[in-house]
Scaffold this active site. Structure first.
Site, PDB file in Angstrom:
ATOM      1  N   CYS A 201      -5.581   5.978  -0.585  1.00 57.44           N
ATOM      2  CA  CYS A 201      -5.339   7.299   0.562  1.00 57.44           C
ATOM      3  C   CYS A 201      -3.398   7.369   0.124  1.00 57.44           C
ATOM      4  O   CYS A 201      -3.476   6.145   1.280  1.00 57.44           O
ATOM      5  CB  CYS A 201      -5.433   6.825   1.656  1.00 57.44           C
ATOM      6  N   CYS A 204      -2.271   6.447   4.087  1.00 61.17           N
ATOM      7  CA  CYS A 204      -3.266   5.397   4.968  1.00 61.17           C
ATOM      8  C   CYS A 204      -3.108   3.730   4.421  1.00 61.17           C
ATOM      9  O   CYS A 204      -3.452   2.918   4.948  1.00 61.17           O
ATOM     10  CB  CYS A 204      -4.152   5.391   5.974  1.00 61.17           C
ATOM     11  N   CYS A 217     -10.574  11.013   2.522  1.00 61.50           N
ATOM     12  CA  CYS A 217     -10.455   8.897   2.821  1.00 61.50           C
ATOM     13  C   CYS A 217     -11.484   9.600   3.774  1.00 61.50           C
ATOM     14  O   CYS A 217     -11.411   9.629   4.897  1.00 61.50           O
ATOM     15  CB  CYS A 217      -9.165   9.117   3.807  1.00 61.50           C
ATOM     16  N   CYS A 220      -8.903   7.532   7.586  1.00 65.06           N
ATOM     17  CA  CYS A 220      -8.005   8.579   8.207  1.00 65.06           C
ATOM     18  C   CYS A 220      -8.216  10.051   8.092  1.00 65.06           C
ATOM     19  O   CYS A 220      -8.323  11.018   8.976  1.00 65.06           O
ATOM     20  CB  CYS A 220      -5.953   8.296   7.443  1.00 65.06           C
ATOM     21  N   ASP A 338       9.767  -0.105 -21.308  1.00 62.09           N
ATOM     22  CA  ASP A 338       7.824  -0.427 -20.841  1.00 62.09           C
ATOM     23  C   ASP A 338       7.080  -0.227 -21.344  1.00 62.09           C
ATOM     24  O   ASP A 338       6.297   1.111 -21.583  1.00 62.09           O
ATOM     25  CB  ASP A 338       8.018  -0.621 -19.696  1.00 62.09           C
TER      26      ASP A 338
END
EC number: 6.3.5.13
Length: 412
Positions: A201, A204, A217, A220, A338
């Protein structure tokens, strides 16, 4: 709204003229479009030039990790039904390139601007957009780009209290969290094929639950908002529940999703979905992407894929096995140096296709394909790869600078 008053100060006019001259010199020297160097020179001469150029336009910003160049084109086509449009159609999407594009559109009503994710907040501050389209956020250019949640936080802070109408993808939790700080959001159910950057999430840090197409979520209560627009098969559903057919020359589900978001943006400016979607049919290819070109007596289709989410969508477009596939990967500045993102791509989807590998980082890609138990040949050039390919149309998938290299070589 666009008016006749001239927003440009004498200094700004000098900056625009100098920028155009430098861009023309760069083109004449064969160094590309010149839009970036021209914009840099213009901004050096007048740091407020972007804001000045934008002030007589209705500005629409488009940002995302994937699909922003195509969506910018689709929105621009749709809005031409309502007035002249200026746009950075070639994808120069940082402030210098955007400034160059706007400098060429003095009589336009709309400015439809693709913006690199990292620059969205700053460009929004300078251009006071009427509308901002947010499509998705996923990992990209790992050595340069901030981790995706940090980008979402940057968007959330930068767009907090924005007067713009935010048209946002309800299926991407990172986008929803970023857009939720804005008072005026239009949610679009555009789908999300790549989910590996949104399992925790953003609000949170709790674990995201994903039953079916929904998400929330459990800790929360942050959850998917109710969309007012949706992609449903080959149709766009508008807020009144009407279904409008999507007819595109561009292939794949991802482009239908881009069309759904574009229709929602066009509606903000009073262009009805039917008109917007009909106009989008005009777009055949975007900066060479999806073009089919003849090279050495063969048909090559050119596909751009620059990060794991993009490769996943692109694999769904290619002709079924045994169509030959050429893969090309570079790791230059514009790509990010990368290449560890290659390990996030599911190359087992290419099983059954003859695969040919080229590009600066062909050996990195070869190792990845070997681990995925794919059969492939490493080649020194696109010429050699095409000569080795069995019959049939050849699908060519390349990341950013590899794609530019290919276009130059195959004459697109």
């Amino acid at each position: 709204m666009a008016g006749n008053s001239d927003p440009l100060t004498p200094r700004a006019k000098i900056a625009v003229t100098a920028g155009k001259a430098v861009a023309a010199a760069s083109r004449a020297a064969g160094r590309g479009s010149g839009s970036v160097i021209g914009g840099r020179v213009a901004l050096k001469l007048d740091p407020d030039l972007l804001a000045r150029l934008a002030q007589n336009l209705d500005v629409i910003l488009v940002s995302a990790t994937n699909g922003k160049t195509t969506t910018t084109r689709l929105i621009a086509e749709a809005l031409r039904a309502a007035g002249p449009v200026v746009s950075n159609a070639l994808g120069a999407n940082m402030p210098a390139g955007i400034t160059s594009a706007l400098a060429g559109g003095s009589d336009s009503k709309y400015g439809v601007i693709e913006v690199d994710e990292k620059y969205l907040a700053g460009v929004a501050r300078d251009t006071a957009p009427k509308c901002i389209a947010l499509l998705n956020l996923s990992r990209d250019q790992l050595d340069r780009a901030a981790e995706t949640r940090m980008l979402a936080e940057n968007w959330r802070e930068g767009l907090a209290g924005s007067k713009a109408v935010i048209v946002a993808n309800a299926d991407d939790p990172l986008v929803v969290w970023a857009a939720s700080s804005s008072p005026n959001v239009v949610w679009v159910a555009a789908g999300q094929m790549w989910k590996d950057d949104a399992w925790s999430c953003p609000s949170c840090g709790g674990v995201m639950q994903r039953p079916g197409d929904d998400w929330f979520c459990g800790e929360c209560g942050f959850r998917r908002p109710q969309p007012s627009w949706a992609l449903s098969g080959d149709h766009v559903l508008d807020p009144h529940g009407s279904a409008w057919p999507i007819h595109l020359q561009l292939p794949g589900r991802a482009n239908k999703a881009n069309a759904a978001s574009s229709a929602a943006v066009a509606a903000v400016f009073g262009v009805p979905p039917q008109v917007a979607l009909e106009r989008m049919y005009q777009v055949q290819a975007v900066a060479g992407r999806y073009d089919v070109v003849q090279f050495q007596g063969r048909d090559l289709r050119l596909l751009l894929a620059k990060n794991p989410a993009g490769w996943l969508e692109t694999f769904s477009l290619i002709d079924p096995a045994p169509a030959p596939v050429i893969l090309s990967v570079n790791a230059r500045g514009a790509d990010g140096t990368d290449t560890s993102w290659l390990w996030d791509v599911d190359y087992t989807r290419l099983t059954g296709h003859p695969i040919f590998v080229i590009g600066d980082r062909k050996l990195d890609l070869a190792v990845r394909l070997e681990v995925a138990n794919q059969h492939f040949q490493v080649c020194d050039s696109v010429d050699q790869a095409v000569q080795q390919c069995p019959p049939g149309r050849i699908e060519v998938i390349a990341n950013y600078t590899a794609f530019q290299d290919l276009r130059r070589r195959v004459g697109n």
